[in-house]
Design a protein around this motif. Structure first.
Motif, mmCIF file in Angstrom:
data_model
loop_
_atom_site.group_PDB
_atom_site.id
_atom_site.type_symbol
_atom_site.label_atom_id
_atom_site.label_comp_id
_atom_site.label_asym_id
_atom_site.label_seq_id
_atom_site.Cartn_x
_atom_site.Cartn_y
_atom_site.Cartn_z
ATOM 1 N N LEU A 91 0.837 -1.205 0.000
ATOM 2 C CA LEU A 91 0.000 0.000 0.000
ATOM 3 C C LEU A 91 0.870 1.253 0.000
ATOM 4 O O LEU A 91 0.615 2.193 -0.767
ATOM 5 C CB LEU A 91 -0.927 -0.020 1.221
ATOM 6 N N GLU A 92 1.911 1.264 0.823
ATOM 7 C CA GLU A 92 2.835 2.397 0.863
ATOM 8 C C GLU A 92 3.535 2.585 -0.477
ATOM 9 O O GLU A 92 3.769 3.715 -0.914
ATOM 10 C CB GLU A 92 3.875 2.191 1.971
ATOM 11 N N GLN A 93 3.860 1.480 -1.133
ATOM 12 C CA GLN A 93 4.544 1.548 -2.427
ATOM 13 C C GLN A 93 3.599 2.014 -3.534
ATOM 14 O O GLN A 93 4.001 2.742 -4.437
ATOM 15 C CB GLN A 93 5.118 0.165 -2.766
ATOM 16 N N LEU A 94 2.329 1.616 -3.467
ATOM 17 C CA LEU A 94 1.376 1.910 -4.532
ATOM 18 C C LEU A 94 0.715 3.288 -4.402
ATOM 19 O O LEU A 94 0.339 3.892 -5.413
ATOM 20 C CB LEU A 94 0.276 0.841 -4.552
ATOM 21 N N ALA A 95 0.557 3.782 -3.179
ATOM 22 C CA ALA A 95 -0.199 5.008 -2.941
ATOM 23 C C ALA A 95 0.263 6.220 -3.764
ATOM 24 O O ALA A 95 -0.582 6.935 -4.300
ATOM 25 C CB ALA A 95 -0.208 5.336 -1.452
ATOM 26 N N PRO A 96 1.563 6.465 -3.909
ATOM 27 C CA PRO A 96 1.958 7.643 -4.696
ATOM 28 C C PRO A 96 1.516 7.585 -6.167
ATOM 29 O O PRO A 96 1.297 8.617 -6.786
ATOM 30 C CB PRO A 96 3.486 7.647 -4.603
#
Length: 164
Positions: A56-61
């Protein structure tokens, strides 16, 4: 006898802890109807939920739709099996867990075996798992590929390879 047994138990627990600390590279696709391939490194002792948090942290941006999402609203599907967030990758590896289309424990990614010339033959290769938002799954579970997905059941045996 009792002392030797205790020493062996402690040695086993140390070895298991060492194995859980080993790095594991996971190639996955964020699935919103098409695949967006990514890669993460985690520890074998991490849970599926830990992995989804990092994903999620990797995909959010890059993906607006996941910026407001929470880990609880994500799913990880590997070999057509929906993996529970509380399971560790170590458990899957040690138990040699299998899915409909192959082993869950082999996280080395190759091309999807179903796209090969003879798709009725199982390979030990596995392909990238999918990170999916739960609402996308609920909306699309009647069509391929989501119509093949089912919840992980450690007691269920997938002895025969299936593509249907």
């Amino acid at each position: 006898e009792e002392k030797r047994r205790e020493e062996l138990r402690e040695e086993f627990l140390r070895e298991e802890q060492r194995a859980k600390e080993q790095p594991l590279k996971i190639v996955y696709s964020y699935w919103d109807g098409s695949g967006h391939r990514r890669e993460l490194s985690i520890k074998q002792g991490d849970t599926v939920g830990d992995f989804l948090k990092r994903a999620l942290e990797q995909l959010a941006p890059e993906f607006r739709e996941v910026r407001t999402s929470m880990v609880e609203k994500l799913m990880y599907i590997k070999e057509d099996i929906i993996l529970p967030q509380h399971m560790t990758f170590h458990e899957l590896i040690v138990n040699k867990a299998r899915g409909k289309s192959g082993p869950l424990f082999d996280f080395e990614v190759r091309e999807d075996v179903r796209l090969q010339a003879d798709a009725t033959k199982e390979k030990t290769d596995s392909h990238a798992g999918k990170v999916v938002e739960r609402h996308w799954y609920e909306k699309n579970k009647h069509i391929f590929p989501a119509n093949r997905w089912e919840l992980y059941d450690p007691l269920k045996k997938y002895d025969k390879y299936t593509i249907a």
